[in-house]
Motif scaffolding. Structure first.
Motif, PDB file in Angstrom:
ATOM      1  N   VAL A   1       0.872  -1.168   0.000  1.00  0.00           N
ATOM      2  CA  VAL A   1       0.000   0.000   0.000  1.00  0.00           C
ATOM      3  C   VAL A   1       0.912   1.222   0.000  1.00  0.00           C
ATOM      4  O   VAL A   1       2.093   1.111   0.331  1.00  0.00           O
ATOM      5  CB  VAL A   1      -0.973   0.002   1.213  1.00  0.00           C
ATOM      6  CG1 VAL A   1      -1.977  -1.133   1.113  1.00  0.00           C
ATOM      7  CG2 VAL A   1      -0.231  -0.049   2.528  1.00  0.00           C
ATOM      8  N   PRO A   2       0.397   2.390  -0.391  1.00  0.00           N
ATOM      9  CA  PRO A   2       1.257   3.572  -0.452  1.00  0.00           C
ATOM     10  C   PRO A   2       1.859   3.951   0.903  1.00  0.00           C
ATOM     11  O   PRO A   2       1.248   3.744   1.949  1.00  0.00           O
ATOM     12  CB  PRO A   2       0.310   4.678  -0.933  1.00  0.00           C
ATOM     13  CG  PRO A   2      -0.809   3.959  -1.602  1.00  0.00           C
ATOM     14  CD  PRO A   2      -0.958   2.667  -0.861  1.00  0.00           C
ATOM     15  N   GLY A   3       3.050   4.519   0.854  1.00  0.00           N
ATOM     16  CA  GLY A   3       3.706   4.998   2.063  1.00  0.00           C
ATOM     17  C   GLY A   3       5.169   5.271   1.801  1.00  0.00           C
ATOM     18  O   GLY A   3       5.665   5.022   0.706  1.00  0.00           O
ATOM     19  N   GLY A   4       5.841   5.775   2.816  1.00  0.00           N
ATOM     20  CA  GLY A   4       7.257   6.047   2.648  1.00  0.00           C
ATOM     21  C   GLY A   4       7.845   6.804   3.818  1.00  0.00           C
ATOM     22  O   GLY A   4       7.238   6.925   4.880  1.00  0.00           O
ATOM     23  N   THR A   5       9.006   7.354   3.580  1.00  0.00           N
ATOM     24  CA  THR A   5       9.808   7.994   4.624  1.00  0.00           C
ATOM     25  C   THR A   5       9.316   9.408   4.935  1.00  0.00           C
ATOM     26  O   THR A   5       8.980  10.173   4.031  1.00  0.00           O
ATOM     27  CB  THR A   5      11.278   8.047   4.167  1.00  0.00           C
ATOM     28  OG1 THR A   5      11.711   6.710   3.898  1.00  0.00           O
ATOM     29  CG2 THR A   5      12.170   8.677   5.216  1.00  0.00           C
TER      30      THR A   5
ATOM     31  N   GLU B   1       3.130  11.312   0.365  1.00  0.00           N
ATOM     32  CA  GLU B   1       3.385   9.976  -0.184  1.00  0.00           C
ATOM     33  C   GLU B   1       2.198   9.467  -1.012  1.00  0.00           C
ATOM     34  O   GLU B   1       2.385   8.866  -2.067  1.00  0.00           O
ATOM     35  CB  GLU B   1       3.713   8.984   0.938  1.00  0.00           C
ATOM     36  CG  GLU B   1       5.075   9.196   1.566  1.00  0.00           C
ATOM     37  CD  GLU B   1       6.236   8.824   0.655  1.00  0.00           C
ATOM     38  OE1 GLU B   1       6.038   8.153  -0.376  1.00  0.00           O
ATOM     39  OE2 GLU B   1       7.376   9.194   0.983  1.00  0.00           O
ATOM     40  N   VAL B   2       0.985   9.707  -0.552  1.00  0.00           N
ATOM     41  CA  VAL B   2      -0.207   9.275  -1.300  1.00  0.00           C
ATOM     42  C   VAL B   2      -0.264   9.988  -2.650  1.00  0.00           C
ATOM     43  O   VAL B   2      -0.567   9.372  -3.675  1.00  0.00           O
ATOM     44  CB  VAL B   2      -1.494   9.509  -0.478  1.00  0.00           C
ATOM     45  CG1 VAL B   2      -2.743   9.331  -1.333  1.00  0.00           C
ATOM     46  CG2 VAL B   2      -1.529   8.578   0.723  1.00  0.00           C
TER      47      VAL B   2
ATOM     48  N   ASN C   1      11.306  12.813  -5.007  1.00  0.00           N
ATOM     49  CA  ASN C   1      12.731  13.104  -4.865  1.00  0.00           C
ATOM     50  C   ASN C   1      13.457  11.932  -4.229  1.00  0.00           C
ATOM     51  O   ASN C   1      14.528  12.099  -3.657  1.00  0.00           O
ATOM     52  CB  ASN C   1      12.921  14.369  -4.018  1.00  0.00           C
ATOM     53  CG  ASN C   1      12.379  15.595  -4.700  1.00  0.00           C
ATOM     54  OD1 ASN C   1      12.511  15.744  -5.904  1.00  0.00           O
ATOM     55  ND2 ASN C   1      11.751  16.470  -3.940  1.00  0.00           N
ATOM     56  N   ASP C   2      12.861  10.738  -4.321  1.00  0.00           N
ATOM     57  CA  ASP C   2      13.425   9.558  -3.676  1.00  0.00           C
ATOM     58  C   ASP C   2      13.800   8.524  -4.731  1.00  0.00           C
ATOM     59  O   ASP C   2      13.623   8.731  -5.932  1.00  0.00           O
ATOM     60  CB  ASP C   2      12.399   8.978  -2.687  1.00  0.00           C
ATOM     61  CG  ASP C   2      13.047   8.220  -1.546  1.00  0.00           C
ATOM     62  OD1 ASP C   2      14.263   7.948  -1.609  1.00  0.00           O
ATOM     63  OD2 ASP C   2      12.328   7.884  -0.586  1.00  0.00           O
TER      64      ASP C   2
ATOM     65  N   TRP D   1       9.393   5.055 -11.039  1.00  0.00           N
ATOM     66  CA  TRP D   1       8.877   3.684 -10.957  1.00  0.00           C
ATOM     67  C   TRP D   1       7.412   3.662 -11.377  1.00  0.00           C
ATOM     68  O   TRP D   1       6.669   4.620 -11.163  1.00  0.00           O
ATOM     69  CB  TRP D   1       8.985   3.129  -9.546  1.00  0.00           C
ATOM     70  CG  TRP D   1      10.389   2.816  -9.109  1.00  0.00           C
ATOM     71  CD1 TRP D   1      11.548   3.040  -9.792  1.00  0.00           C
ATOM     72  CD2 TRP D   1      10.779   2.230  -7.874  1.00  0.00           C
ATOM     73  NE1 TRP D   1      12.624   2.620  -9.043  1.00  0.00           N
ATOM     74  CE2 TRP D   1      12.183   2.119  -7.864  1.00  0.00           C
ATOM     75  CE3 TRP D   1      10.080   1.796  -6.761  1.00  0.00           C
ATOM     76  CZ2 TRP D   1      12.893   1.593  -6.798  1.00  0.00           C
ATOM     77  CZ3 TRP D   1      10.791   1.263  -5.693  1.00  0.00           C
ATOM     78  CH2 TRP D   1      12.174   1.163  -5.717  1.00  0.00           C
ATOM     79  N   LEU D   2       6.999   2.547 -11.945  1.00  0.00           N
ATOM     80  CA  LEU D   2       5.615   2.351 -12.359  1.00  0.00           C
ATOM     81  C   LEU D   2       4.925   1.453 -11.341  1.00  0.00           C
ATOM     82  O   LEU D   2       5.350   0.322 -11.110  1.00  0.00           O
ATOM     83  CB  LEU D   2       5.560   1.702 -13.745  1.00  0.00           C
ATOM     84  CG  LEU D   2       4.168   1.378 -14.268  1.00  0.00           C
ATOM     85  CD1 LEU D   2       3.368   2.656 -14.515  1.00  0.00           C
ATOM     86  CD2 LEU D   2       4.266   0.551 -15.547  1.00  0.00           C
TER      87      LEU D   2
END
Length: 149
Positions: free
Chosen positions: A37-41, A55-56, A109-110, A115-116
């Motif tokens: 599922v979407p997310g990140g730092t 992130e979303v 910026n990561d 990416w697809l």
């Protein structure tokens, strides 16, 4: 002491004909991760909710979402960096229009820039046994407890 990194995760749901659905994603760039599922730092100086909405937007290109609840956090050690990760899990509701499946090219910026991601809305009915990547499963368990009683 091991450094820790804050992350956010978005368990985004919508309801279609009384069926609660979760937005899931896969990517050829992260086949090792499985269904996510979407997310990140969380970036330096950013609060959790700001990071969540960023992130979303970056990963799913969605803006018509609202936070329903905080699902708690889970901690683990990154297999690649050895860092202690604290992942903050949120339930969000999607209020817009969306195809049942769609693709998004990440703009960030990561390392995931370009990416697809392949997205699909998946039913969370009690007879389905959706499995997410191991680091994401604790949030899914909490989400199921809250919405499926």
């Amino acid at each position: 002491m091991t450094a820790s990194q804050q992350k956010v995760t978005a368990y985004i749901t919508r309801t279609v004909n009384e069926d609660v659905q979760l937005l899931t994603m896969t990517s050829n760039d992260t086949t090792w991760a499985g269904v996510e599922v979407p997310g990140g730092t969380v970036d330096a100086g950013e609060n959790l909710e700001t990071a969540l909405f960023r992130e979303v937007k970056e990963e799913a290109d969605l803006t018509d979402v609202e936070i329903i609840s905080y699902l708690g956090d889970n901690e683990y050690i990154s297999r690649t960096t050895g860092e202690r990760i604290i992942r903050h899990n949120y339930h969000l509701c999607f209020n817009g229009q969306s195809h049942d499946a769609f693709q998004v090219i990440v703009e960030s910026n990561d390392k995931d820039n370009g990416w697809l991601y392949d997205y699909e809305w998946v039913s969370l009915s009690q007879d389905e046994e959706l499995q997410l990547a191991d680091k994401l499963q604790p949030g899914l368990i909490q989400l199921r407890k809250r919405i499926l009683h």
